[in-house]
Motif scaffolding. Structure first.
Motif, short mmCIF file in Angstrom:
data_model
loop_
_atom_site.label_atom_id
_atom_site.label_comp_id
_atom_site.label_asym_id
_atom_site.label_seq_id
_atom_site.Cartn_x
_atom_site.Cartn_y
_atom_site.Cartn_z
N UNK A 3 0.83 -1.21 0.00
CA UNK A 3 0.00 0.00 0.00
C UNK A 3 0.86 1.26 0.00
N UNK A 4 1.92 1.27 0.82
CA UNK A 4 2.82 2.42 0.84
C UNK A 4 3.51 2.60 -0.50
N UNK A 5 3.98 1.49 -1.11
CA UNK A 5 4.65 1.57 -2.40
C UNK A 5 3.72 2.12 -3.48
N UNK A 6 2.48 1.67 -3.49
CA UNK A 6 1.52 2.16 -4.47
C UNK A 6 1.29 3.66 -4.29
N UNK A 7 1.20 4.11 -3.04
CA UNK A 7 1.04 5.55 -2.78
C UNK A 7 2.25 6.34 -3.27
N UNK A 8 3.44 5.85 -2.96
CA UNK A 8 4.67 6.56 -3.30
C UNK A 8 4.93 6.61 -4.80
N UNK A 9 4.55 5.56 -5.51
CA UNK A 9 4.86 5.46 -6.94
C UNK A 9 3.68 5.81 -7.84
N UNK A 10 2.49 5.92 -7.26
CA UNK A 10 1.30 6.13 -8.07
C UNK A 10 0.95 4.88 -8.86
N UNK A 11 1.46 3.74 -8.42
CA UNK A 11 1.27 2.48 -9.14
C UNK A 11 -0.02 1.78 -8.80
N UNK A 12 -0.35 0.82 -9.65
CA UNK A 12 -1.50 -0.04 -9.40
C UNK A 12 -1.10 -1.07 -8.35
#
Length: 191
Positions: free
Chosen positions: A27-36
């Motif tokens: 969840x944090x990675x998706x927030x930081x990268x704007x990724x799916x």
């Protein structure tokens, strides 16, 4: 390099839905990268919610735990889709969530039971510290944890983390957003 000069990455974050720490980091990675973001099962579904995102992704991050038996939960997705993930120069990282903050020889040997050495050289690995909720454990794991807690109680000197584990009845949460920095630098090609 400014953010304007940094090329926009199309990131997909896939996580092993059975590991609480993996979900948090994903969840944090998706927030930081704007990724799916989605589970390994969702990513494996060819018409699932991530199928379109995986088609255009240039970076895929699999966040998973290393099991006690040496199995790497999300590795099945990577191995089953190896050729597809390697198409078009996609970069693939596996973030292993566990107790330790560093890889050691035994952990690498365990991973090699799942992913052969040749493929390991084509992947980027990161180690992240996880969390444990004793309510989610099976009977065998609860017994092993009780033995570990008993051994910790008997030790005269404990680290602050060991003391926190005792204070919380064996539960712990070592997840920390700052520990994603090396992985985020890799995603942004800053490392």
């Amino acid at each position: 390099m400014s953010e304007q000069d940094t090329p926009q990455r199309h990131v997909v974050v896939v996580f092993d839905g059975h590991e609480a720490g993996a979900r948090t980091y994903a969840e944090w990675l998706a927030e930081e990268t704007g990724g799916a973001i989605g589970t390994v099962d969702e990513a494996a579904d060819p018409v699932g919610p991530l199928s379109g995102d995986l088609l255009v992704a240039d970076t895929v991050i699999v966040v998973t735990a290393l099991g006690a038996d040496g199995a790497l939960g999300g590795a099945t997705f990577v191995l089953d889709n190896w050729d597809y993930l390697q198409d078009f120069g996609r970069r693939v990282a596996i973030a292993v969530v566990g107790m330790s903050q560093v890889f050691d020889y035994d952990r690498l040997r365990a991973i090699e039971k799942t992913i052969d050495a040749e493929k390991m050289t084509q992947l980027k690995f990161f180690q992240l510290r996880g969390k444990l909720d004793t309510a989610s454990l099976g009977m065998r794991d609860k017994i092993a944890l009780r033995a570990q807690v008993a051994a910790l109680k008997a030790r005269p000197k404990r680290t602050p983390e060991e003391q926190a584990m005792l204070d919380n009845g064996g539960n712990f949460d070592f997840t920390h957003r700052k520990s994603l920095r090396p992985l985020l630098r890799w995603v942004r090609e800053e490392s």
